[in-house]
Motif scaffolding. Sequence first.
Motif, PDB file in Angstrom:
ATOM      1  N   PRO A 171       0.692  -1.047   0.032  1.00  0.00           N
ATOM      2  CA  PRO A 171      -0.070  -0.088  -0.046  1.00  0.00           C
ATOM      3  C   PRO A 171       1.049   1.299   0.143  1.00  0.00           C
ATOM      4  O   PRO A 171       1.986   1.207   0.402  1.00  0.00           O
ATOM      5  CB  PRO A 171      -0.779  -0.068   1.149  1.00  0.00           C
ATOM      6  N   PRO A 172       0.248   2.265  -0.662  1.00  0.00           N
ATOM      7  CA  PRO A 172       1.200   3.571  -0.458  1.00  0.00           C
ATOM      8  C   PRO A 172       1.800   4.142   0.818  1.00  0.00           C
ATOM      9  O   PRO A 172       0.906   3.970   1.759  1.00  0.00           O
ATOM     10  CB  PRO A 172       0.086   4.625  -1.008  1.00  0.00           C
ATOM     11  N   ALA A 173       2.949   4.528   0.751  1.00  0.00           N
ATOM     12  CA  ALA A 173       3.441   5.025   2.112  1.00  0.00           C
ATOM     13  C   ALA A 173       2.741   6.056   2.733  1.00  0.00           C
ATOM     14  O   ALA A 173       2.307   6.758   1.711  1.00  0.00           O
ATOM     15  CB  ALA A 173       4.943   5.288   1.821  1.00  0.00           C
ATOM     16  N   PRO A 174       2.381   6.272   3.673  1.00  0.00           N
ATOM     17  CA  PRO A 174       2.084   7.409   4.469  1.00  0.00           C
ATOM     18  C   PRO A 174       2.530   8.747   4.135  1.00  0.00           C
ATOM     19  O   PRO A 174       3.869   8.932   4.111  1.00  0.00           O
ATOM     20  CB  PRO A 174       1.934   7.093   5.874  1.00  0.00           C
ATOM     21  N   ALA A 175       1.861   9.685   4.010  1.00  0.00           N
ATOM     22  CA  ALA A 175       2.723  11.097   3.429  1.00  0.00           C
ATOM     23  C   ALA A 175       2.885  11.665   4.739  1.00  0.00           C
ATOM     24  O   ALA A 175       2.252  13.084   4.967  1.00  0.00           O
ATOM     25  CB  ALA A 175       1.713  11.636   2.506  1.00  0.00           C
ATOM     26  N   THR A 176       3.709  11.408   5.538  1.00  0.00           N
ATOM     27  CA  THR A 176       4.264  12.078   6.819  1.00  0.00           C
ATOM     28  C   THR A 176       5.538  12.483   6.785  1.00  0.00           C
ATOM     29  O   THR A 176       6.473  12.368   7.329  1.00  0.00           O
ATOM     30  CB  THR A 176       4.108  11.002   8.178  1.00  0.00           C
ATOM     31  N   ALA A 177       5.988  13.242   5.437  1.00  0.00           N
ATOM     32  CA  ALA A 177       7.034  13.707   5.030  1.00  0.00           C
ATOM     33  C   ALA A 177       7.207  15.269   5.207  1.00  0.00           C
ATOM     34  O   ALA A 177       6.251  15.764   4.966  1.00  0.00           O
ATOM     35  CB  ALA A 177       7.499  13.123   3.718  1.00  0.00           C
ATOM     36  N   THR A 178       8.319  15.751   5.300  1.00  0.00           N
ATOM     37  CA  THR A 178       8.392  17.140   5.189  1.00  0.00           C
ATOM     38  C   THR A 178       9.696  17.346   4.357  1.00  0.00           C
ATOM     39  O   THR A 178      10.703  17.008   4.512  1.00  0.00           O
ATOM     40  CB  THR A 178       8.822  17.687   6.507  1.00  0.00           C
ATOM     41  N   ALA A 179       9.317  18.290   3.274  1.00  0.00           N
ATOM     42  CA  ALA A 179      10.474  18.351   2.124  1.00  0.00           C
ATOM     43  C   ALA A 179      10.948  19.824   2.617  1.00  0.00           C
ATOM     44  O   ALA A 179      10.319  20.592   2.968  1.00  0.00           O
ATOM     45  CB  ALA A 179       9.673  18.618   0.618  1.00  0.00           C
ATOM     46  N   SER A 180      12.428  19.904   2.645  1.00  0.00           N
ATOM     47  CA  SER A 180      13.143  21.188   2.963  1.00  0.00           C
ATOM     48  C   SER A 180      13.145  22.146   1.695  1.00  0.00           C
ATOM     49  O   SER A 180      13.590  23.104   2.061  1.00  0.00           O
ATOM     50  CB  SER A 180      14.243  20.994   3.434  1.00  0.00           C
ATOM     51  N   ALA A 181      12.912  21.825   0.326  1.00  0.00           N
ATOM     52  CA  ALA A 181      13.447  22.670  -0.672  1.00  0.00           C
ATOM     53  C   ALA A 181      11.993  22.308  -1.767  1.00  0.00           C
ATOM     54  O   ALA A 181      11.925  21.408  -2.099  1.00  0.00           O
ATOM     55  CB  ALA A 181      14.619  22.442  -1.384  1.00  0.00           C
ATOM     56  N   THR A 182      11.211  23.305  -1.510  1.00  0.00           N
ATOM     57  CA  THR A 182       9.675  23.363  -2.199  1.00  0.00           C
ATOM     58  C   THR A 182       9.549  24.122  -3.392  1.00  0.00           C
ATOM     59  O   THR A 182       8.397  24.013  -4.160  1.00  0.00           O
ATOM     60  CB  THR A 182       8.539  22.807  -1.266  1.00  0.00           C
ATOM     61  N   CYS A 183      10.353  25.082  -3.585  1.00  0.00           N
ATOM     62  CA  CYS A 183       9.805  26.227  -4.510  1.00  0.00           C
ATOM     63  C   CYS A 183       8.572  26.787  -4.115  1.00  0.00           C
ATOM     64  O   CYS A 183       7.808  27.568  -4.777  1.00  0.00           O
ATOM     65  CB  CYS A 183       9.940  25.748  -5.884  1.00  0.00           C
ATOM     66  N   GLY A 184       8.162  26.769  -2.904  1.00  0.00           N
ATOM     67  CA  GLY A 184       6.890  27.359  -2.174  1.00  0.00           C
ATOM     68  C   GLY A 184       5.740  26.639  -2.644  1.00  0.00           C
ATOM     69  O   GLY A 184       4.330  27.267  -2.579  1.00  0.00           O
ATOM     70  N   LEU A 185       5.766  25.367  -3.203  1.00  0.00           N
ATOM     71  CA  LEU A 185       4.707  24.714  -3.606  1.00  0.00           C
ATOM     72  C   LEU A 185       3.975  23.913  -2.484  1.00  0.00           C
ATOM     73  O   LEU A 185       4.492  23.386  -1.578  1.00  0.00           O
ATOM     74  CB  LEU A 185       4.988  23.807  -4.855  1.00  0.00           C
ATOM     75  N   THR A 186       2.600  24.103  -2.422  1.00  0.00           N
ATOM     76  CA  THR A 186       1.982  23.297  -1.187  1.00  0.00           C
ATOM     77  C   THR A 186       1.976  21.939  -1.386  1.00  0.00           C
ATOM     78  O   THR A 186       1.749  21.329  -2.447  1.00  0.00           O
ATOM     79  CB  THR A 186       0.466  23.991  -1.248  1.00  0.00           C
ATOM     80  N   ASN A 187       1.812  21.042  -0.408  1.00  0.00           N
ATOM     81  CA  ASN A 187       1.645  19.694  -0.337  1.00  0.00           C
ATOM     82  C   ASN A 187       2.768  19.031  -1.265  1.00  0.00           C
ATOM     83  O   ASN A 187       2.714  17.962  -1.613  1.00  0.00           O
ATOM     84  CB  ASN A 187       0.284  19.454  -0.872  1.00  0.00           C
ATOM     85  N   PHE A 188       3.949  19.718  -0.975  1.00  0.00           N
ATOM     86  CA  PHE A 188       5.108  19.190  -1.863  1.00  0.00           C
ATOM     87  C   PHE A 188       5.331  17.597  -1.855  1.00  0.00           C
ATOM     88  O   PHE A 188       5.212  16.738  -2.485  1.00  0.00           O
ATOM     89  CB  PHE A 188       6.220  20.137  -1.804  1.00  0.00           C
ATOM     90  N   ALA A 189       5.617  17.200  -0.488  1.00  0.00           N
ATOM     91  CA  ALA A 189       6.163  15.992  -0.512  1.00  0.00           C
ATOM     92  C   ALA A 189       5.024  14.948  -0.443  1.00  0.00           C
ATOM     93  O   ALA A 189       5.235  13.993  -1.118  1.00  0.00           O
ATOM     94  CB  ALA A 189       6.746  15.970   1.214  1.00  0.00           C
ATOM     95  N   ALA A 190       3.702  15.328  -0.028  1.00  0.00           N
ATOM     96  CA  ALA A 190       2.686  14.406  -0.106  1.00  0.00           C
ATOM     97  C   ALA A 190       2.320  13.964  -1.459  1.00  0.00           C
ATOM     98  O   ALA A 190       2.121  12.933  -1.997  1.00  0.00           O
ATOM     99  CB  ALA A 190       1.535  14.829   0.686  1.00  0.00           C
ATOM    100  N   LEU A 191       2.558  15.124  -2.233  1.00  0.00           N
ATOM    101  CA  LEU A 191       2.109  15.147  -3.870  1.00  0.00           C
ATOM    102  C   LEU A 191       3.077  14.153  -4.653  1.00  0.00           C
ATOM    103  O   LEU A 191       3.002  13.503  -5.425  1.00  0.00           O
ATOM    104  CB  LEU A 191       1.991  16.589  -4.423  1.00  0.00           C
ATOM    105  N   ALA A 192       4.417  14.421  -4.108  1.00  0.00           N
ATOM    106  CA  ALA A 192       5.498  13.707  -4.810  1.00  0.00           C
ATOM    107  C   ALA A 192       5.339  12.373  -4.606  1.00  0.00           C
ATOM    108  O   ALA A 192       5.399  11.390  -5.342  1.00  0.00           O
ATOM    109  CB  ALA A 192       6.812  14.316  -4.306  1.00  0.00           C
ATOM    110  N   LEU A 193       5.204  11.892  -3.181  1.00  0.00           N
ATOM    111  CA  LEU A 193       4.850  10.544  -2.913  1.00  0.00           C
ATOM    112  C   LEU A 193       3.774  10.192  -3.716  1.00  0.00           C
ATOM    113  O   LEU A 193       3.815   8.666  -4.192  1.00  0.00           O
ATOM    114  CB  LEU A 193       4.651  10.442  -1.340  1.00  0.00           C
ATOM    115  N   GLN A 194       2.558  10.757  -3.728  1.00  0.00           N
ATOM    116  CA  GLN A 194       1.512  10.188  -4.418  1.00  0.00           C
ATOM    117  C   GLN A 194       1.785   9.784  -5.835  1.00  0.00           C
ATOM    118  O   GLN A 194       1.047   8.705  -6.377  1.00  0.00           O
ATOM    119  CB  GLN A 194       0.189  11.207  -4.039  1.00  0.00           C
ATOM    120  N   ARG A 195       2.222  10.837  -6.519  1.00  0.00           N
ATOM    121  CA  ARG A 195       2.345  10.758  -8.015  1.00  0.00           C
ATOM    122  C   ARG A 195       3.215   9.513  -8.269  1.00  0.00           C
ATOM    123  O   ARG A 195       3.139   8.679  -9.212  1.00  0.00           O
ATOM    124  CB  ARG A 195       3.044  12.038  -8.438  1.00  0.00           C
TER     125      ARG A 195
END
Length: 222
Positions: A69-93
Motif C-alpha cells: 500500500p502507498p507509504a503514508p505522506a508524513t514527510a516534510t520537504a526542505s526545498a519546495t519552491c513554495g509549492l503546497t503539499n510538496f512531499a505528499a504530492l511527490a509521494l502520491q504521484r
Amino acid sequence: MPRTTPADPAHAPRLARLARCRTLAGLVATLALGACGGGGGDTADAPPALATGDSATAPAAPSPSPPLPPAPATATASATCGLTNFAALALQRINALRAGGATCGSTTYAPAPALAWHAQLDAAAAGHAADMAARNYFSHTSPEGVGPGTRITNAGYAWRTYGENIAAGYGSVEAVVAAWAASPGHCANLMNPNVQHMALACARATGAGYATYWTLNLAAPR
C-alpha cells in the motif's frame, strides 16, 4: 616523337606566385570549414530541461508480488519552491506510477513497491537543487566533480543502490514527474523495484538559466 617546350623562364616568378595564392586560398577554406559550428547559452526563458538519469543500481529483481500500500505522506520537504503539499504530492504521484506498472521506452516494468520519504535523501536532493540554482549549472555532477552517490553518502545515508533524476524549468510536481515518466531513462529510475526511499527537492533561481531546479533521489540502504 612529340616535343615539349620548356617553360619560359620569364614566366616562372608569376607561376610561383599563382601557386602560392592557390595554396593559401585552400588553407583559408579549410580553416573556415573547420571553425564552423554553433551553440547558445541557456537563457531565463529556456524551455524545461531534463538531464540523463544517473544511477548505481543493482540488476532489477524479479517482478514483486502485489505492490505494498502507498507509504503514508508524513514527510516534510526542505526545498519546495513554495509549492503546497510538496512531499505528499511527490509521494502520491510517484507511488501511483509504481503501483500501476509502466512502459519506459521499450522496457515494461511490473508494479513496484511504494516508496517512503527519507530525511537524509531530502538533505542530499535539496543541497544539489540549491547548488544548481545558486551557481547556474545543470548536471548530476557539481563543478568540483561531486556526484549523487557521494552527496547521498555525505548526507548520512549508507546506500546499497541509488538513482537520481534532475530537471529544470518545470513549475509543478505534477509536471516534472510526468516529464520523467515520459523519458525512458528517468522512468526506469522511477520504476526500479530495488529502491525503498525517495525525496524530491525544488529550488528557485534568480538570474540563472532556469527559474527552477529539481532533484529526485531514490535509494535503498545496505
